[in-house]
Design an enzyme around this catalytic site. Structure first.
Site, PDB file in Angstrom:
ATOM      1  N   GLY A 123      -7.727  -7.828 -11.269  1.00 12.88           N
ATOM      2  CA  GLY A 123      -7.574  -9.258 -11.016  1.00 12.88           C
ATOM      3  C   GLY A 123      -7.906  -9.654  -9.594  1.00 12.88           C
ATOM      4  O   GLY A 123      -8.509  -8.897  -8.836  1.00 12.88           O
ATOM      5  N   TYR A 124      -7.532 -10.893  -9.249  1.00 20.50           N
ATOM      6  CA  TYR A 124      -7.896 -11.530  -7.992  1.00 20.50           C
ATOM      7  C   TYR A 124      -9.413 -11.424  -7.802  1.00 20.50           C
ATOM      8  O   TYR A 124      -9.921 -10.894  -6.807  1.00 20.50           O
ATOM      9  CB  TYR A 124      -7.120 -10.953  -6.804  1.00 20.50           C
ATOM     10  CG  TYR A 124      -6.819 -12.048  -5.810  1.00 20.50           C
ATOM     11  CD1 TYR A 124      -5.830 -12.999  -6.080  1.00 20.50           C
ATOM     12  CD2 TYR A 124      -7.561 -12.192  -4.651  1.00 20.50           C
ATOM     13  CE1 TYR A 124      -5.593 -14.046  -5.218  1.00 20.50           C
ATOM     14  CE2 TYR A 124      -7.325 -13.242  -3.776  1.00 20.50           C
ATOM     15  CZ  TYR A 124      -6.342 -14.162  -4.062  1.00 20.50           C
ATOM     16  OH  TYR A 124      -6.109 -15.199  -3.204  1.00 20.50           O
ATOM     17  N   GLY A 182     -17.885  -9.916  -6.313  1.00 25.01           N
ATOM     18  CA  GLY A 182     -18.236  -8.568  -6.783  1.00 25.01           C
ATOM     19  C   GLY A 182     -17.904  -8.431  -8.261  1.00 25.01           C
ATOM     20  O   GLY A 182     -18.724  -7.969  -9.062  1.00 25.01           O
ATOM     21  N   HIS A 183     -16.690  -8.867  -8.646  1.00 25.38           N
ATOM     22  CA  HIS A 183     -16.315  -8.822 -10.065  1.00 25.38           C
ATOM     23  C   HIS A 183     -17.239  -9.733 -10.876  1.00 25.38           C
ATOM     24  O   HIS A 183     -17.644  -9.380 -11.989  1.00 25.38           O
ATOM     25  CB  HIS A 183     -14.882  -9.320 -10.263  1.00 25.38           C
ATOM     26  CG  HIS A 183     -13.834  -8.476  -9.609  1.00 25.38           C
ATOM     27  ND1 HIS A 183     -13.094  -8.915  -8.542  1.00 25.38           N
ATOM     28  CD2 HIS A 183     -13.397  -7.222  -9.889  1.00 25.38           C
ATOM     29  CE1 HIS A 183     -12.233  -7.974  -8.184  1.00 25.38           C
ATOM     30  NE2 HIS A 183     -12.405  -6.933  -8.979  1.00 25.38           N
ATOM     31  N   GLN A 209      -1.703   3.869  -9.872  1.00 26.40           N
ATOM     32  CA  GLN A 209      -2.712   4.253  -8.888  1.00 26.40           C
ATOM     33  C   GLN A 209      -2.318   3.875  -7.458  1.00 26.40           C
ATOM     34  O   GLN A 209      -3.106   4.024  -6.537  1.00 26.40           O
ATOM     35  CB  GLN A 209      -4.089   3.712  -9.274  1.00 26.40           C
ATOM     36  CG  GLN A 209      -4.258   2.213  -9.221  1.00 26.40           C
ATOM     37  CD  GLN A 209      -5.582   1.785  -9.842  1.00 26.40           C
ATOM     38  OE1 GLN A 209      -5.769   1.773 -11.049  1.00 26.40           O
ATOM     39  NE2 GLN A 209      -6.547   1.423  -9.008  1.00 26.40           N
ATOM     40  N   GLY A 260     -18.085  -1.186  -9.944  1.00 27.79           N
ATOM     41  CA  GLY A 260     -18.800  -1.493  -8.704  1.00 27.79           C
ATOM     42  C   GLY A 260     -19.057  -0.235  -7.880  1.00 27.79           C
ATOM     43  O   GLY A 260     -18.213   0.662  -7.808  1.00 27.79           O
ATOM     44  N   GLN A 261     -20.221  -0.199  -7.243  1.00 30.32           N
ATOM     45  CA  GLN A 261     -20.568   0.896  -6.327  1.00 30.32           C
ATOM     46  C   GLN A 261     -19.622   0.937  -5.123  1.00 30.32           C
ATOM     47  O   GLN A 261     -19.447   1.965  -4.490  1.00 30.32           O
ATOM     48  CB  GLN A 261     -22.031   0.722  -5.889  1.00 30.32           C
ATOM     49  CG  GLN A 261     -22.531   1.666  -4.819  1.00 30.32           C
ATOM     50  CD  GLN A 261     -22.520   3.122  -5.253  1.00 30.32           C
ATOM     51  OE1 GLN A 261     -22.670   3.424  -6.440  1.00 30.32           O
ATOM     52  NE2 GLN A 261     -22.326   4.027  -4.307  1.00 30.32           N
ATOM     53  N   LYS A 262     -18.981  -0.185  -4.836  1.00 26.61           N
ATOM     54  CA  LYS A 262     -18.026  -0.260  -3.717  1.00 26.61           C
ATOM     55  C   LYS A 262     -17.007   0.893  -3.798  1.00 26.61           C
ATOM     56  O   LYS A 262     -16.650   1.499  -2.804  1.00 26.61           O
ATOM     57  CB  LYS A 262     -17.328  -1.624  -3.780  1.00 26.61           C
ATOM     58  CG  LYS A 262     -15.987  -1.735  -3.114  1.00 26.61           C
ATOM     59  CD  LYS A 262     -16.140  -1.984  -1.657  1.00 26.61           C
ATOM     60  CE  LYS A 262     -14.870  -2.044  -0.869  1.00 26.61           C
ATOM     61  NZ  LYS A 262     -13.609  -2.033  -1.545  1.00 26.61           N
ATOM     62  N   ASP A 263     -16.530   1.182  -5.033  1.00 19.53           N
ATOM     63  CA  ASP A 263     -15.603   2.295  -5.226  1.00 19.53           C
ATOM     64  C   ASP A 263     -16.403   3.490  -5.749  1.00 19.53           C
ATOM     65  O   ASP A 263     -16.279   3.888  -6.909  1.00 19.53           O
ATOM     66  CB  ASP A 263     -14.504   1.896  -6.221  1.00 19.53           C
ATOM     67  CG  ASP A 263     -13.652   0.771  -5.669  1.00 19.53           C
ATOM     68  OD1 ASP A 263     -12.994   0.984  -4.648  1.00 19.53           O
ATOM     69  OD2 ASP A 263     -13.675  -0.336  -6.239  1.00 19.53           O
TER      70      ASP A 263
HETATM   71  O1  PAF Z   1     -11.363  -0.773  -9.517  1.00 15.39           O
HETATM   72  C1  PAF Z   1     -10.325  -1.251 -10.005  1.00 15.39           C
HETATM   73  O2  PAF Z   1     -10.086  -2.451  -9.941  1.00 15.39           O
HETATM   74  C2  PAF Z   1      -9.314  -0.330 -10.680  1.00 15.39           C
HETATM   75  O3  PAF Z   1      -9.236   0.896 -10.058  1.00 15.39           O
HETATM   76  C3  PAF Z   1      -9.562  -0.162 -12.199  1.00 15.39           C
HETATM   77  C4  PAF Z   1     -10.892   0.521 -12.481  1.00 15.39           C
HETATM   78  C5  PAF Z   1      -9.529  -1.519 -12.875  1.00 15.39           C
HETATM   79  C6  PAF Z   1      -8.442   0.705 -12.804  1.00 15.39           C
HETATM   80  O4  PAF Z   1      -7.186   0.151 -12.601  1.00 15.39           O
END
Ligand code: PAF
Length: 288
Positions: free
Chosen positions: A31-32, A36-37, A61, A147-150
């Site tokens: 969310g938020y 990028g999303h 996480q 996203g490539q960001k992560d």
């Molecule tokens: O990248 C994120 O926003 C989170 O790590 C994900 C992939 C939604 C898992 O909670």
């Protein structure tokens, strides 16, 4: 757009679309939503007949000392963004339905989960892979957009799908940046305007590293690491670099010397600016 909170309901909807041969594209998020999303939603909309987005701030996480409680949330805003960008189903489960009291299973991709980000966030990727495996089993998508960001997260999720024969295609989309170069992140809301400008030094530093490799042909990665680290401390008194790594883009193994290396190179880093932890990376091809 329909809002679904119930796991079984979404599974039945997905079964129906699969049975009627419609492709499902899935964008998992916490969310938020930012641009990028949105770029992931747009890509999913272009590729798939049905687009599902999930919004779930996954507690497993975050470590107990991390920002789970402060993590920005605004469901109504996210809801409108999803509707405007053509999402068909928004999955917004409660924590209890994802993690009931008797929940016992964890998904752990060994080795890759323990390095780089994993060194500083020890159980983070176990939380990510466990929830993503669950979300995939709920949404039953053909395509998942990340996203490539992560970068490390994307690599780990790809490996999980490969190792567990999860039959989906992971599509990794380019990092979206502010004009200054700062990578978009929901956590940027923790930064004021001056800090945002200062944080763009991280992207500059990554590009400096790339320049050393591609333009000035430096092959010894230790000296590139020192150079990048010095560059950041020279340019900013407030940024504290946690790590800067030069790795491959398959298992994120560190490259010691580029002399005999060919293929994709990821330069990645994490740094603190005040209390805010930022990550970024760039990916490029290296052919010597
Ligand atoms: O990248 C994120 O926003 C989170 O790590 C994900 C992939 C939604 C898992 O909670």
């Amino acid at each position: 757009m329909k809002l679904i909170k119930d796991i079984k309901a979404l599974q039945s909807i997905s079964d129906y679309f699969r049975a009627t041969v419609r492709t499902i594209g899935f964008v998992p998020t916490m969310g938020y939503l930012h641009d990028g999303h949105i770029s992931l939603l747009q890509k999913a909309r272009m590729d798939s007949e049905i687009v599902v987005a999930s919004i779930f701030v996954n507690p497993t996480q975050f470590s107990p000392t991390e920002d789970f409680n402060e993590y920005p949330r605004d469901f109504l805003r996210d809801y409108h963004i999803c509707r405007n960008y053509g999402v068909d189903y928004i999955f917004y489960p409660d924590t209890k339905s994802i993690y009931p009291d008797d929940f016992l299973t964890e998904v752990y991709v060994k080795d890759i989960s323990d390095r780089l980000e994993g060194t500083f966030r020890p159980r983070h990727f176990i939380g990510v892979t466990t929830v993503v495996a669950k979300l995939i089993n709920i949404v039953k998508p053909h395509f998942v957009y990340l996203g490539q960001k992560d970068a490390q997260q994307a690599i780990i999720i790809k490996k999980m799908c490969e190792d567990l024969n999860i039959d989906i295609e992971i599509k990794i989309c380019p990092t979206v940046r502010e004009k200054t170069g700062l990578a978009l992140s929901s956590r940027n809301t923790y930064l004021n305007d001056d800090e945002k400008t200062e944080a763009s030094i991280l992207y500059e530093a990554l590009n400096e590293g790339k320049k050393m490799i591609l333009d000035y042909k430096v092959v010894d990665t230790e000296s590139i690491k020192k150079y990048v680290s010095n560059y950041i401390s020279r340019k900013s008194k407030n940024i504290k670099l946690q790590y800067f790594a030069i790795t491959d883009n398959y298992l994120m193994n560190e490259i010691e010397n580029l002399k005999n290396y060919k293929g994709e190179v990821v330069l990645s880093l994490a740094a603190y600016l005040g209390k805010t932890r930022l990550i970024d990376n760039i990916l490029f091809n290296y052919n010597n």
